[in-house]
Structures are given as structure tokens and as C-alpha cells.
Design an enzyme around this catalytic site. Structure first.
Site, short mmCIF file in Angstrom:
data_model
loop_
_atom_site.label_atom_id
_atom_site.label_comp_id
_atom_site.label_asym_id
_atom_site.label_seq_id
_atom_site.Cartn_x
_atom_site.Cartn_y
_atom_site.Cartn_z
N ARG A 151 0.85 -1.19 0.00
CA ARG A 151 0.00 0.00 0.00
C ARG A 151 0.89 1.24 0.00
O ARG A 151 1.69 1.43 0.91
CB ARG A 151 -0.88 -0.01 1.26
CG ARG A 151 -1.72 1.23 1.37
CD ARG A 151 -2.56 1.31 2.65
NE ARG A 151 -3.20 2.61 2.63
CZ ARG A 151 -3.36 3.40 3.69
NH1 ARG A 151 -2.99 3.01 4.89
NH2 ARG A 151 -3.93 4.58 3.56
N HIS A 195 -3.19 10.81 0.83
CA HIS A 195 -2.60 10.61 2.16
C HIS A 195 -2.02 11.96 2.60
O HIS A 195 -0.83 12.09 2.86
CB HIS A 195 -1.54 9.50 2.11
CG HIS A 195 -1.30 8.84 3.44
ND1 HIS A 195 -1.40 7.47 3.64
CD2 HIS A 195 -0.98 9.34 4.66
CE1 HIS A 195 -1.13 7.17 4.91
NE2 HIS A 195 -0.86 8.30 5.55
N GLU A 216 -7.50 8.35 6.58
CA GLU A 216 -7.79 8.97 7.87
C GLU A 216 -8.42 10.36 7.77
O GLU A 216 -7.78 11.38 8.11
CB GLU A 216 -6.51 9.01 8.72
CG GLU A 216 -5.96 7.63 8.98
CD GLU A 216 -4.88 7.57 10.07
OE1 GLU A 216 -4.47 8.63 10.57
OE2 GLU A 216 -4.48 6.46 10.43
N ASN A 247 -7.43 1.73 10.15
CA ASN A 247 -6.12 2.00 10.73
C ASN A 247 -6.29 2.00 12.24
O ASN A 247 -7.05 2.80 12.78
CB ASN A 247 -5.60 3.38 10.29
CG ASN A 247 -5.35 3.47 8.79
OD1 ASN A 247 -5.49 2.48 8.06
ND2 ASN A 247 -4.97 4.65 8.33
N TYR A 301 -4.21 1.86 16.01
CA TYR A 301 -2.94 1.93 16.75
C TYR A 301 -3.10 1.83 18.26
O TYR A 301 -2.27 1.27 18.94
CB TYR A 301 -2.22 3.25 16.44
CG TYR A 301 -1.66 3.29 15.05
CD1 TYR A 301 -0.42 2.74 14.77
CD2 TYR A 301 -2.38 3.87 14.00
CE1 TYR A 301 0.10 2.77 13.49
CE2 TYR A 301 -1.87 3.89 12.71
CZ TYR A 301 -0.62 3.35 12.46
OH TYR A 301 -0.11 3.35 11.20
N GLU A 352 -3.63 -0.14 8.22
CA GLU A 352 -2.47 0.25 9.02
C GLU A 352 -2.59 -0.30 10.43
O GLU A 352 -3.66 -0.21 11.06
CB GLU A 352 -2.37 1.79 9.17
CG GLU A 352 -1.87 2.50 7.95
CD GLU A 352 -1.77 4.02 8.14
OE1 GLU A 352 -1.52 4.48 9.28
OE2 GLU A 352 -1.97 4.72 7.14
C1 FCB Z 1 -1.34 7.26 10.79
C2 FCB Z 1 -0.97 7.77 9.41
C3 FCB Z 1 0.36 7.25 8.91
C4 FCB Z 1 1.38 7.17 10.00
C5 FCB Z 1 0.84 6.45 11.21
C6 FCB Z 1 1.82 6.28 12.33
O1 FCB Z 1 -2.17 8.17 11.41
O2 FCB Z 1 -1.96 7.40 8.48
O3 FCB Z 1 0.75 8.06 7.84
O4 FCB Z 1 1.90 8.39 10.28
O5 FCB Z 1 -0.29 7.11 11.68
#
Ligand code: FCB
Length: 448
Positions: A77, A121, A166, A294, A296, A353
Site C-alpha cells: 500500500r 494521504h 484517515e 487503521n 494503533y 495500518e
Molecule cells: C497514521 C498515518 C500514517 C502514519 C501512522 C503512524 O495516522 O496514516 O501516515 O503516520 O499514523
């Protein structure tokens, strides 16, 4: 020892984004994007870092693809830099910019790696920002033109596309919290931008159906997970509001054709109004082929009068954080995924992500990032549990292939499974690279 084993249908990938890795900011006709302007304005990015050189992937893409090949991924990607291929933001294409992506795509296909393209992006051409950027509806039209041009150029070979990465970050983080480009602190601007981004997404999907009828398209919202701190109604409500902002605001319009009323009213109380034109919601809610997620981080959320617009204070669950300060909450990944299925039905999902920031350096030619391996194991275990719970997961894409320009955090914060020396551009595979390679090869890993 427990084994987590995936089926052969799950696709594996790695991700990057144009401004974060390409460099070559002034080469071959590329014009500046809002991230060039933002990062070159003192005070916006740590250590005054910018993406002028980044990982120099514009020149080293063949080497990067070799790393992908040996990693064994099914897909890569990456995103297209709008200002590299269409320097005026609209109108004519820059042949040299287009040629770069054509070579990148060919090289991927020659190595049997499926390209997955993100159209946006975050690196909006500065020339469009000068005319109001995403606050101006004209940018929706410009995006449609750009998207169509890319579908025509590459849609014959590339079948997986993502419109917007995002949208929460591109709107609220960038225009209300002021942390990302263009760095505004204006709620009305952020609300406008969020709606325009989604409308632009809808326009692109519409064009895609005509130009690439055999392809798949989706978008990639980010979500975290807020678990109520207590059974107290106030805490429950605070978390619900926090989640509405990240989740429902960006997903209800796409999957239900409406915005959450509670949030519209909350914004109105702050004098920020949602302005929808006729036909917008129909465009936005056209069927898409997958949702990109995405993920995290997550935490407990507690009601707190002074904690921002949503009065929710975030409390890390077990106090472990990655090197960027984001609490680790793998269980939230499982909760978010099962909750998405409950809220929106059985939509195929790519994890577009997921990954961790750890800033290990190279020692004796090695990068021992055991913490990143642990993070990936925990999150892949949650993913496995979500699959078992019936969530349709098409693929898992790690962020990131390379250490890169981490937006407002600059180069200090490293997310790669490959280490990059930002002076020499030398790449060094981390232990997590080898762990991921082995996991892909065997479709399984062990937890001890
Ligand atoms: C996300 C973004 C990516 C990267 C990660 C850590 O928010 O999409 O570009 O910076 O965080």
C-alpha cells in the site's frame, strides 16, 4: 505455547505514504504540497524536520521493492503525491511524475506484489490550499479530476484503491487541533473539511465504477477504542461521544447516509454548522467494496468537565506506551472490529495500518526491536479473535515498511520494520522484519 494460525485467504502487506518516504521534493516537476509549506514553517515539526529527502524512496524504490519481495507480502500500500502528478492541482499531468508511479507499479507487478494505491494521504497541492483547500468545495471537483486521471493511467494494472486516508486526521487534527497541515484551529473549518473529504470520496467512487469496473475501492478511516472507565453513566456517555467523533462521524455518512445528530448539535453549540448540499449524502453513501481500518491505540475514557469538546479524559489501561506515547491496547482492536460489524454489518475489512513506534537504532548491524514484535503479536492475536468472531478480514497491512517522516514528530519517531539512516538512506532490516516474514510464510506464529 499457543499457536495463532491464519487461513490462506488472508492477504499480508506493508504500507507507506508519498510525503513520508519519497523525498525528491523539488525534482521532475513536483510542486509543493501543504506538507512542504507546513514543515518548512518553523515550530510545526519537531527538530525542524521536513520531507525534502525523507527516505529517498523516489530514487531507491527498486531497493524497497526488493525488501518487500523478500518479506513475502501479497500487497504494497503506497500513496500517490497529487502535486507530483498534477502540479497545478487540476489540469495537465506531469509526465515525469506519472512515469515514476508507472515504473513503481511495473516493478511491483514484476515481483508479483499487488499494488494498493491511496489517492489522498494528506499531501494536498499547495496551489489548491491557496484557494481555500478542503474548505472550498472546488477542491472536491479537483479531487475528482485527479482521481479520474489516476484511474485512467493506472486502473488497468492496479485493482485495489483507497480514496482518503484517515479523514479524521485530515479534518479535525489538521484544522481544529492545528497539529497537522494546514495547521488551523477552527472548528467550522474542520467540520467543512470533514464533509468535503467524504463528498470527494463519493465522487471518486462514482468515477471508479465507470473507469475500473473490475477493481475494488474503499477508504481508510482511523479508529481507536475508548473503554468506559467505570459503569458510571457519565463515563459511558463521555466514551460514546469520543467514539462518535472518530467513528460515527466518518462512517455513518458512508454506511447509513446520515451524520450522527448528537454530534451535529454539539458542533452547533460551538457555532460550527454542517453544510450539506443536495446529493452529497447519496454520493457519500454509495456502496464501497471494503473498509480500510487503521488501528494503533486505545484507552479508558472518563468523564472530565474540562477535557476538550467531548469532555472525555483518556487514561491508559495498563500504562505501557510505545515510544510515541500511544497507550498499547490490543484488546481495543478486537473490540473495535467486532463493534464495527455490529454497527455497520458484514463489510469486508482490510487492516490498512497497524504498527508501533519504537526508536531502536542499529547495533552491530542489527536492530533488536522485540517490543515491536510483541506489539504485532498482540494485535494479530486480536485480529485472529475478530476473524473467529465472524468479522470479514481480507488483509493485514503493517505500518510501516520503512522508518519515515512521521508528520509533526519528524524523523525521531520510527514505525518501520526496516530501519532507515536518514543521512545515508541505508536500510537495515529489523528483527520485526524477520519475524513478520516468518509469520507470512507460515501463516502462523507462536505465543509463549
Ligand atoms: C497514521 C498515518 C500514517 C502514519 C501512522 C503512524 O495516522 O496514516 O501516515 O503516520 O499514523
Amino acid at each position: 505455547m499457543t499457536t495463532i494460525e491464519f487461513s490462506n485467504e488472508l492477504k499480508w502487506g506493508a504500507a507507506t505514504a508519498s510525503y513520508q518516504i519519497e523525498g525528491a521534493a523539488h525534482e521532475d516537476g513536483r510542486s509543493p504540497s501543504i506538507w512542504d509549506t507546513f514543515s518548512h514553517t518553523p515550530g510545526n515539526v519537531k527538530n525542524g524536520d521536513h520531507g525534502d529527502q525523507a527516505c529517498n524512496s523516489y530514487h531507491l524504490y527498486k531497493e524497497d521493492i526488493q525488501h518487500l519481495k523478500e518479506l513475502g507480502v501479497d500487497l504494497y500500500r503506497f500513496s500517490i503525491s497529487w502535486s507530483r502528478v498534477m502540479p497545478e492541482g487540476t489540469g495537465s499531468l506531469n509526465e515525469k511524475g506519472v512515469a515514476y508511479y508507472r515504473s513503481l507499479i511495473e516493478e511491483l507487478l514484476n515481483h508479483n506484489i499487488k499494488p494498493m494505491i491511496t489517492l489522498y494521504h494528506w499531501d494536498l497541492p499547495q496551489t489548491l490550499q491557496d484557494r481555500g483547500g478542503w474548505e472550498n468545495r472546488a477542491t472536491i471537483v479537483a479531487f475528482e479530476e485527479y482521481a479520474e486521471a489516476m484511474f485512467k493511467e493506472f486502473g488497468g494494472q492496479v485493482k485495489s484503491w483507497i480514496t482518503i486516508n484517515e479523514p479524521w486526521c485530515a479534518s479535525f487534527l489538521s484544522n481544529y487541533l492545528g497539529i497537522h497541515a494546514p495547521g488551523k484551529k477552527d472548528l467550522q473549518a474542520a467540520v467543512d473539511v470533514s464533509h468535503h473529504l467524504l463528498t470527494a470520496h463519493g465522487k471518486a467512487v462514482q468515477s471508479f465504477r465507470e473507469i475500473v469496473p473490475d477493481g475494488e475501492i474503499g477508504y481508510a478511516p482511523n479508529i481507536g477504542w475508548l473503554e468506559p472507565f467505570s459503569a458510571d453513566v457519565e463515563d459511558q456517555d463521555a466514551c460514546r461521544r469520543g467514539m462518535l467523533w472518530q467513528k460515527e462521524w466518518f462512517m455513518d455518512p458512508v454506511f447509513k447516509g446520515s451524520y450522527p445528530e448528537e454530534l451535529i448539535l454539539l458542533f452547533e453549540k460551538q457555532n460550527a454548522f454542517l453544510k450539506i448540499e443536495e446529493g452529497d449524502l447519496e454520493l457519500i453513501s454509495q456502496p464501497i467494496d471494503f473498509m480500510g481500518i487503521n488501528y494503533y491505540t486505545g484507552s479508558l475514557g472518563r468523564h472530565q468537565e474540562n477535557a476538550g469538546l467531548f469532555q472525555v479524559e483518556e487514561i491508559p489501561l495498563d500504562y505501557r506506551q510505545t515510544d510515541i506515547g500511544w497507550p498499547i491496547y490490543a484488546d481495543g482492536f478486537y473490540k473495535a472490529l467486532t463493534d464495527l460489524k455490529e454497527t455497520y454489518g458484514d463489510i469486508p475489512i482490510y487492516i490498512t495500518e497497524n504498527g508501533a513506534c519504537y526508536n531502536h537504532g542499529v547495533e552491530d548491524g542489527k536492530v533488536n526491536d522485540q517490543e515491536r514484535i510483541d506489539y504485532l503479536k498482540q494485535h494479530l492475536t486480536s485480529l485472529y479473535r475478530a476473524i473467529k468472531a465472524g468479522v470479514s478480514i481480507k488483509g493485514y497491512i503493517v505500518w510501516s515498511l520503512l522508518d519515515n517522516f512521521e508528520w509533526a514528530e519528524g524523523y525521531e519517531k520510527r514505525f518501520g520494520i526496516i530501519h532507515v539512516n536518514f543521512e545515508t538512506f541505508e536500510r537495515t532490516r529489523k528483527e520485526s522484519y524477520y519475524w513478520y516474514k516468518n509469520t507470512i510464510e507460515k501463516q502462523r506464529f507462536e505465543i509463549t
